[in-house]
Design a protein around this motif. Structure first.
Motif, short mmCIF file in Angstrom:
data_model
loop_
_atom_site.label_atom_id
_atom_site.label_comp_id
_atom_site.label_asym_id
_atom_site.label_seq_id
_atom_site.Cartn_x
_atom_site.Cartn_y
_atom_site.Cartn_z
N VAL A 57 0.85 -1.18 0.00
CA VAL A 57 0.00 0.00 0.00
C VAL A 57 0.89 1.24 0.00
CG1 VAL A 57 -1.82 1.25 1.21
CG2 VAL A 57 -1.83 -1.26 1.19
N ILE A 58 0.62 2.14 -0.95
CA ILE A 58 1.45 3.33 -1.16
C ILE A 58 0.60 4.58 -1.01
CG2 ILE A 58 2.91 4.53 -2.84
CD1 ILE A 58 3.30 1.69 -4.15
N ASP A 59 1.12 5.56 -0.27
CA ASP A 59 0.46 6.86 -0.14
C ASP A 59 0.62 7.58 -1.48
OD1 ASP A 59 -0.25 9.53 0.32
OD2 ASP A 59 0.56 9.52 2.36
N ASP A 60 -0.47 7.89 -2.14
CA ASP A 60 -0.42 8.50 -3.47
C ASP A 60 0.20 9.89 -3.44
OD1 ASP A 60 -1.11 8.16 -6.30
OD2 ASP A 60 -2.43 9.88 -5.95
N ALA A 61 -0.01 10.63 -2.36
CA ALA A 61 0.50 12.00 -2.27
C ALA A 61 2.02 12.04 -2.09
CB ALA A 61 -0.18 12.75 -1.12
N THR A 62 2.57 11.12 -1.32
CA THR A 62 4.01 11.18 -0.99
C THR A 62 4.83 10.07 -1.63
OG1 THR A 62 3.78 9.79 0.98
CG2 THR A 62 3.43 12.17 1.26
N GLY A 63 4.18 9.01 -2.09
CA GLY A 63 4.91 7.86 -2.62
C GLY A 63 5.44 6.95 -1.52
N LYS A 68 5.74 4.09 1.16
CA LYS A 68 5.20 2.74 1.31
C LYS A 68 4.69 2.62 2.74
CE LYS A 68 8.19 0.97 -2.22
NZ LYS A 68 9.37 0.21 -2.58
N LEU A 69 3.38 2.41 2.88
CA LEU A 69 2.75 2.38 4.19
C LEU A 69 2.80 1.00 4.84
CD1 LEU A 69 -0.42 4.46 3.28
CD2 LEU A 69 1.68 5.27 4.39
N GLY A 70 2.85 -0.03 4.03
CA GLY A 70 2.84 -1.40 4.54
C GLY A 70 2.13 -2.30 3.55
N VAL A 71 1.53 -3.37 4.07
CA VAL A 71 0.83 -4.32 3.21
C VAL A 71 -0.58 -4.56 3.77
CG1 VAL A 71 2.93 -5.49 2.43
CG2 VAL A 71 1.70 -6.34 4.44
N VAL A 87 -7.05 -3.26 6.35
CA VAL A 87 -6.17 -3.09 7.49
C VAL A 87 -4.75 -3.21 6.94
CG1 VAL A 87 -5.44 -3.95 9.74
CG2 VAL A 87 -7.86 -4.07 9.08
N VAL A 88 -4.01 -2.11 7.03
CA VAL A 88 -2.66 -2.04 6.46
C VAL A 88 -1.66 -2.00 7.61
CG1 VAL A 88 -1.10 -0.66 5.03
CG2 VAL A 88 -3.54 -0.82 4.45
N LYS A 89 -0.68 -2.92 7.55
CA LYS A 89 0.33 -2.97 8.60
C LYS A 89 1.71 -2.78 8.00
CE LYS A 89 -2.35 -5.57 11.87
NZ LYS A 89 -2.40 -6.59 12.87
N GLY A 90 2.45 -1.89 8.63
CA GLY A 90 3.83 -1.61 8.26
C GLY A 90 4.48 -1.01 9.49
N ALA A 91 5.18 0.11 9.33
CA ALA A 91 5.74 0.80 10.49
C ALA A 91 4.61 1.30 11.39
CB ALA A 91 6.60 1.98 10.04
N HIS A 92 3.46 1.56 10.79
CA HIS A 92 2.26 1.97 11.51
C HIS A 92 1.10 1.12 10.99
CE1 HIS A 92 4.40 5.40 13.13
NE2 HIS A 92 4.81 5.69 11.91
N GLU A 93 -0.04 1.22 11.66
CA GLU A 93 -1.22 0.51 11.21
C GLU A 93 -2.27 1.51 10.74
OE1 GLU A 93 -2.97 -3.13 13.17
OE2 GLU A 93 -4.56 -1.68 13.62
N TYR A 94 -2.91 1.20 9.63
CA TYR A 94 -3.94 2.06 9.05
C TYR A 94 -5.19 1.24 8.78
CZ TYR A 94 0.09 5.03 7.99
OH TYR A 94 1.21 5.80 8.09
#
Length: 166
Positions: A103-109, A111-114, A128-135
């Protein structure tokens, strides 16, 4: 790599004494599951003799399951479908194909996680996206910029409050 066979539900009980089984569908609707002539149990094809919807579940007569004892023998088994020939509407994807997508933040590029899970409340799916943070990202056009299963990513538009581990 997409799996050819996808989990579609679970046989949770018998229904009556003639071998009918109750299947809790794990797909969008019980109607979707009822369209299949063949389901797969333990990797083997099983012909569906008949299927109907009852209280949000599927009641089905499966070939080779002709009495309550045979139905009890398949209780608890996961039902699979063959994705071959299934046409999904544009913009719809099998949940199994979304799991693990980057999952990639379109505004900043960034990588948020998977995608670690897909919640399915009544209104719409939530990724539910998990990486350095959870979204938790609602699966609606306002937040999903592009989903490319083949390339392995989803581009999203974030707003305040989607990050859940603050």
């Amino acid at each position: 790599m997409k799996n050819q066979f996808l989990e579609a539900g679970q046989i949770v009980n018998t229904h009556g004494i003639q071998g009918e089984v109750k299947i809790v569908p794990w797909c969008d609707s019980p109607e979707f599951l009822c369209q299949f002539d063949t389901l797969y149990l333990d990797g083997k094809p099983v012909r569906v003799r008949s299927a109907r919807i009852h209280k949000g579940n599927v009641l089905a007569f499966l070939e080779g399951v002709s009495d309550v004892n045979a139905a009890m023998a398949v209780k608890g088994k996961t039902v699979f479908i063959d994705r071959t020939g299934v046409e999904l509407p544009d913009g719809r994807h099998f949940i199994a194909d979304l799991m693990g997508l980057e999952v990639i933040d379109d505004a900043t590029g960034e990588k948020l996680g998977v995608v670690a899970d897909v919640l399915t409340p009544p209104a719409h799916e939530v990724y539910v996206v998990k990486g350095a943070h959870e979204y938790m990202i609602p699966a609606v056009d306002e937040f999903l910029v592009k989903t490319d299963v083949e390339a392995g990513y989803i581009r999203v538009r974030l707003i305040e409050g989607m990050r859940t581990d603050v």
